[in-house]
Enzyme design. Structure first.
Site, PDB file in Angstrom:
ATOM      1  N   LYS A 134       0.842  -1.206   0.000  1.00  0.00           N
ATOM      2  CA  LYS A 134       0.000   0.000   0.000  1.00  0.00           C
ATOM      3  C   LYS A 134       0.879   1.259   0.000  1.00  0.00           C
ATOM      4  O   LYS A 134       0.647   2.189  -0.775  1.00  0.00           O
ATOM      5  CB  LYS A 134      -0.928  -0.003   1.216  1.00  0.00           C
ATOM      6  N   ASP A 152      -7.426   1.560   0.504  1.00  0.00           N
ATOM      7  CA  ASP A 152      -7.510   1.802   1.943  1.00  0.00           C
ATOM      8  C   ASP A 152      -8.945   1.495   2.368  1.00  0.00           C
ATOM      9  O   ASP A 152      -9.724   0.947   1.595  1.00  0.00           O
ATOM     10  CB  ASP A 152      -7.068   3.240   2.293  1.00  0.00           C
TER      11      ASP A 152
END
Ligand code: SF4
Length: 222
Positions: A134, A152
């Site tokens: 991420k 997210d």
């Protein structure tokens, strides 16, 4: 929600391939200011900010980084200071011991393997200690070379509500989104969903009546 209702809602809004472009276009108008909330002025500051943002808010990180970046300008600076000093300097972002270890490990590798520069590919970025996919995705996208789609909590919730994915796992959600979202939109797409999630499509109380894509959303309550 009963299955028949879900089926009916999906039929009403049409296939996701036909909806993705108008959804992106309308959200881009609605959230023209959608951008990363972290403040940085260089690739190194970006990388550090994103690493510090784990388990805390961007606002919190932005409170700490002006003084931090004035003091630590190059990867070498993070290694020259004692670990305890760096821990104190990033204390307010939480998990400061773990983050200090990750930052120092990352700076060491940047110096030894990347001439002190932040690499641009996901493969290289994820080799840095404490940099997960991420973080790598966010950094690559902000440096203008998105190679994936950041997932997210907002991106996950909205992608599910919009019927873009049935998955729960971020890696699998990203895989579904990569197949659906036009490549040129990989960078801005997560920002649009994040800002729409914050402003309109709240986890508990989505404001469907004020939502500019409610006619394209199978989860709309209006
Ligand atoms: S219509 Fe409602 S559930 Fe769908 S995206 Fe908009 S706010 Fe979220």
């Amino acid at each position: 929600m009963p299955r028949s209702y879900v089926h009916e809602a999906r039929r009403r809004v049409g296939p996701k391939r036909a909806r993705i472009r108008p959804i992106i276009e309308r959200l881009a108008v609605e959230h023209a200011d959608a951008a990363i909330a972290l403040k940085f002025t260089s690739p190194l500051e970006l990388l550090v900010s994103v690493m510090l943002s784990a388990q805390t808010t961007d606002v919190n990180v932005n409170r700490v980084t002006p003084a931090l970046f004035a003091k630590y300008r190059r990867p070498q600076d993070y290694l020259a200071a004692p670990a305890e000093e760096l821990e104190r300097d990033i204390h307010a972002t939480g998990f400061f011991r773990q983050k200090t270890k990750a930052l120092r490990g990352t700076m060491k590798m940047l110096i030894e393997e990347f001439d002190g520069e932040v690499p641009r590919t996901i493969e290289e970025l994820v080799r840095l200690p404490g940099v997960a996919r991420k973080t790598a995705n966010v950094v690559a996208a902000e440096l203008g070379t998105p190679q994936g789609i950041v997932v997210d909590t907002h991106v996950r919730r909205l992608s599910q509500r919009l019927g873009f994915t049935k998955q729960e796992d971020p890696v699998k959600i990203e895989r579904d989104l990569i197949k659906l979202v036009p490549r040129e939109d990989w960078g801005r797409f997560p920002h649009l969903l994040i800002w729409h999630g914050r402003r309109i499509c709240d986890a508990r109380r989505p404001l469907c009546e004020r939502c500019v894509i409610n006619d394209l959303c199978p989860s709309s309550r209006v």
